[in-house]
Scaffold this motif. Structure first.
Motif, PDB file in Angstrom:
ATOM      1  N   ASP A  42       0.923  -1.619   0.081  1.00 19.04           N
ATOM      2  CA  ASP A  42       0.077  -0.228  -0.066  1.00 19.04           C
ATOM      3  C   ASP A  42       1.025   1.206  -0.356  1.00 19.04           C
ATOM      4  O   ASP A  42       0.978   2.374  -0.941  1.00 19.04           O
ATOM      5  N   GLN A  43       1.551   1.421   1.194  1.00 24.59           N
ATOM      6  CA  GLN A  43       2.815   1.902   0.628  1.00 24.59           C
ATOM      7  C   GLN A  43       4.268   1.457   0.843  1.00 24.59           C
ATOM      8  O   GLN A  43       4.332   0.359   1.457  1.00 24.59           O
ATOM      9  N   ILE A  44       5.585   2.809   0.895  1.00 27.88           N
ATOM     10  CA  ILE A  44       6.577   2.216   1.106  1.00 27.88           C
ATOM     11  C   ILE A  44       7.286   3.872   1.887  1.00 27.88           C
ATOM     12  O   ILE A  44       6.401   4.732   1.419  1.00 27.88           O
ATOM     13  N   TRP A  45       7.659   3.343   3.058  1.00 31.16           N
ATOM     14  CA  TRP A  45       8.413   4.527   3.564  1.00 31.16           C
ATOM     15  C   TRP A  45       9.779   4.066   3.251  1.00 31.16           C
ATOM     16  O   TRP A  45      10.454   2.981   4.092  1.00 31.16           O
ATOM     17  N   TRP A  46      10.679   5.408   3.534  1.00 34.35           N
ATOM     18  CA  TRP A  46      11.951   5.378   3.747  1.00 34.35           C
ATOM     19  C   TRP A  46      12.710   5.682   4.939  1.00 34.35           C
ATOM     20  O   TRP A  46      11.829   6.721   5.127  1.00 34.35           O
ATOM     21  N   LEU A  47      13.852   4.929   5.041  1.00 29.73           N
ATOM     22  CA  LEU A  47      13.783   5.205   6.620  1.00 29.73           C
ATOM     23  C   LEU A  47      15.317   5.849   6.815  1.00 29.73           C
ATOM     24  O   LEU A  47      16.006   4.682   5.947  1.00 29.73           O
ATOM     25  N   VAL A  48      14.896   6.944   6.089  1.00 31.72           N
ATOM     26  CA  VAL A  48      16.791   8.167   6.114  1.00 31.72           C
ATOM     27  C   VAL A  48      17.425   7.595   7.778  1.00 31.72           C
ATOM     28  O   VAL A  48      16.778   8.839   8.627  1.00 31.72           O
ATOM     29  N   THR A  49      18.173   6.843   7.674  1.00 27.03           N
ATOM     30  CA  THR A  49      19.282   6.723   9.140  1.00 27.03           C
ATOM     31  C   THR A  49      19.817   7.735   9.299  1.00 27.03           C
ATOM     32  O   THR A  49      20.488   8.552   8.458  1.00 27.03           O
ATOM     33  N   PRO A  50      19.779   8.326  10.516  1.00 23.79           N
ATOM     34  CA  PRO A  50      21.160   9.181  11.562  1.00 23.79           C
ATOM     35  C   PRO A  50      22.328   8.884  11.057  1.00 23.79           C
ATOM     36  O   PRO A  50      22.521   9.764  10.809  1.00 23.79           O
ATOM     37  N   GLY A  51      22.701   7.539  11.393  1.00 21.79           N
ATOM     38  CA  GLY A  51      24.065   6.898  10.643  1.00 21.79           C
ATOM     39  C   GLY A  51      23.664   5.570  10.491  1.00 21.79           C
ATOM     40  O   GLY A  51      23.042   5.107  11.811  1.00 21.79           O
ATOM     41  N   ASN A  52      24.879   5.169   9.866  1.00 22.07           N
ATOM     42  CA  ASN A  52      24.929   3.200   9.325  1.00 22.07           C
ATOM     43  C   ASN A  52      26.135   2.920  10.720  1.00 22.07           C
ATOM     44  O   ASN A  52      26.825   2.995  10.712  1.00 22.07           O
ATOM     45  N   PRO A  53      24.919   1.745  12.499  1.00 18.78           N
ATOM     46  CA  PRO A  53      26.234   0.672  13.048  1.00 18.78           C
ATOM     47  C   PRO A  53      27.151   0.454  12.507  1.00 18.78           C
ATOM     48  O   PRO A  53      28.406   0.464  13.303  1.00 18.78           O
ATOM     49  N   LEU A  54      27.080   0.248  11.086  1.00 20.23           N
ATOM     50  CA  LEU A  54      28.408  -0.464  10.202  1.00 20.23           C
ATOM     51  C   LEU A  54      29.010  -0.227   9.661  1.00 20.23           C
ATOM     52  O   LEU A  54      30.384  -0.077   9.231  1.00 20.23           O
ATOM     53  N   LYS A  55      29.405   1.357   9.657  1.00 20.09           N
ATOM     54  CA  LYS A  55      29.766   1.974   8.611  1.00 20.09           C
ATOM     55  C   LYS A  55      30.796   3.744   9.287  1.00 20.09           C
ATOM     56  O   LYS A  55      30.399   4.112  10.407  1.00 20.09           O
ATOM     57  N   GLU A  56      31.898   3.049   9.098  1.00 19.26           N
ATOM     58  CA  GLU A  56      33.086   3.785  10.521  1.00 19.26           C
ATOM     59  C   GLU A  56      32.929   5.362  10.137  1.00 19.26           C
ATOM     60  O   GLU A  56      33.224   6.162  11.187  1.00 19.26           O
ATOM     61  N   LYS A  79       6.523   7.568   0.893  1.00 17.88           N
ATOM     62  CA  LYS A  79       6.991   8.976   2.145  1.00 17.88           C
ATOM     63  C   LYS A  79       8.528   8.596   2.296  1.00 17.88           C
ATOM     64  O   LYS A  79       8.806   7.923   2.945  1.00 17.88           O
ATOM     65  N   VAL A  80       8.892   9.430   2.461  1.00 17.49           N
ATOM     66  CA  VAL A  80      10.397   9.646   3.095  1.00 17.49           C
ATOM     67  C   VAL A  80      10.739  10.420   4.273  1.00 17.49           C
ATOM     68  O   VAL A  80       9.717  11.203   4.345  1.00 17.49           O
ATOM     69  N   THR A  81      10.568   9.844   5.241  1.00 19.31           N
ATOM     70  CA  THR A  81      10.350   9.707   7.054  1.00 19.31           C
ATOM     71  C   THR A  81      12.387   9.661   7.284  1.00 19.31           C
ATOM     72  O   THR A  81      13.367   9.157   7.081  1.00 19.31           O
ATOM     73  N   GLN A  82      12.613  10.423   8.690  1.00 18.97           N
ATOM     74  CA  GLN A  82      13.197   9.795   9.901  1.00 18.97           C
ATOM     75  C   GLN A  82      12.937   9.743  10.445  1.00 18.97           C
ATOM     76  O   GLN A  82      12.996   9.980  12.055  1.00 18.97           O
TER      77      GLN A  82
END
Length: 198
Positions: A42-56, A79-82
């Motif tokens: 029905d929808q897709i939400w993009w979860l734009v992450t504050p930071g990726n724990p796996l990235k240095e 929907k683009v979300t934070q």
């Protein structure tokens, strides 16, 4: 705080695509449109992450990434979300737990690329995710070997829905996962950053 979250009614099926989107690009748009269609969402939400724990190294500022993602992804059912910035959750499992609590009666489906499935066993509480939320996996044609042989795929092999029946995922209870072939666009966030375009 709730006004910062997108609206969903009980009974709806929402796909969740998480990532740093640093920056968002046409490849993200393409797989999002394919996921809407293949999994019958029905929808897709993009979860734009504050930071990726796996990235240095940290990504560009969150507001910049969200604004750019909204420019790139123009679709009435996306929907683009934070959300993670508002919930204060750092790991996918924590975020999913919060969303399940905040949206009773809504079916969430976690979306990810086949490359993520290959490394999924490194994620915090990955087995909880597989056991509690259906997972839709998008693969390049011919790019499924590592995903199919991954720890997650082997452990949950009996929960797999064949790609040609991927639309059944929306009605499935976890554990359930489906891997679909999607022609991919040859573009990546790292390429864009390397060119100096971001």
């Amino acid at each position: 705080m709730r006004h910062n979250f997108p609206y969903a009614r009980p009974g709806q099926v929402i796909g969740l695509l998480g990532g740093s989107f640093d920056p968002a690009h046409e490849g993200h748009v393409h797989i999002t449109r394919e996921a809407l269609k293949r999994f019958g969402l029905d929808q897709i939400w993009w979860l734009v992450t504050p930071g990726n724990p796996l990235k240095e190294h940290g990504p560009a500022p969150l507001a910049q990434r969200v604004d750019h993602a909204r420019d790139v992804m123009q679709h009435p059912r996306v929907k683009v979300t934070q959300i993670e910035a508002y919930t204060g959750t750092r790991y996918t499992a924590e975020t999913l737990e919060r969303l399940i609590t905040l949206y009773p009666g809504v079916q969430f489906i976690w979306l990810m690329g086949a490359d993520n499935l290959a490394d999924f066993h490194r994620w915090e509480r990955w087995d909880w995710i597989m056991s509690n939320v259906p997972v839709g996996i998008l693969a390049r044609p011919g790019d499924r070997g590592a995903a199919r042989m991954s720890n997650a795929a082997r452990r949950f092999r009996l929960a797999q829905i064949p790609g040609r029946q991927a639309s059944k995922l929306r009605m499935s209870h976890a554990p359930a996962w489906s891997l679909v072939n999607v022609p991919m666009l040859d573009v990546s966030s790292s390429q864009i950053r390397a060119r100096g375009d971001w």
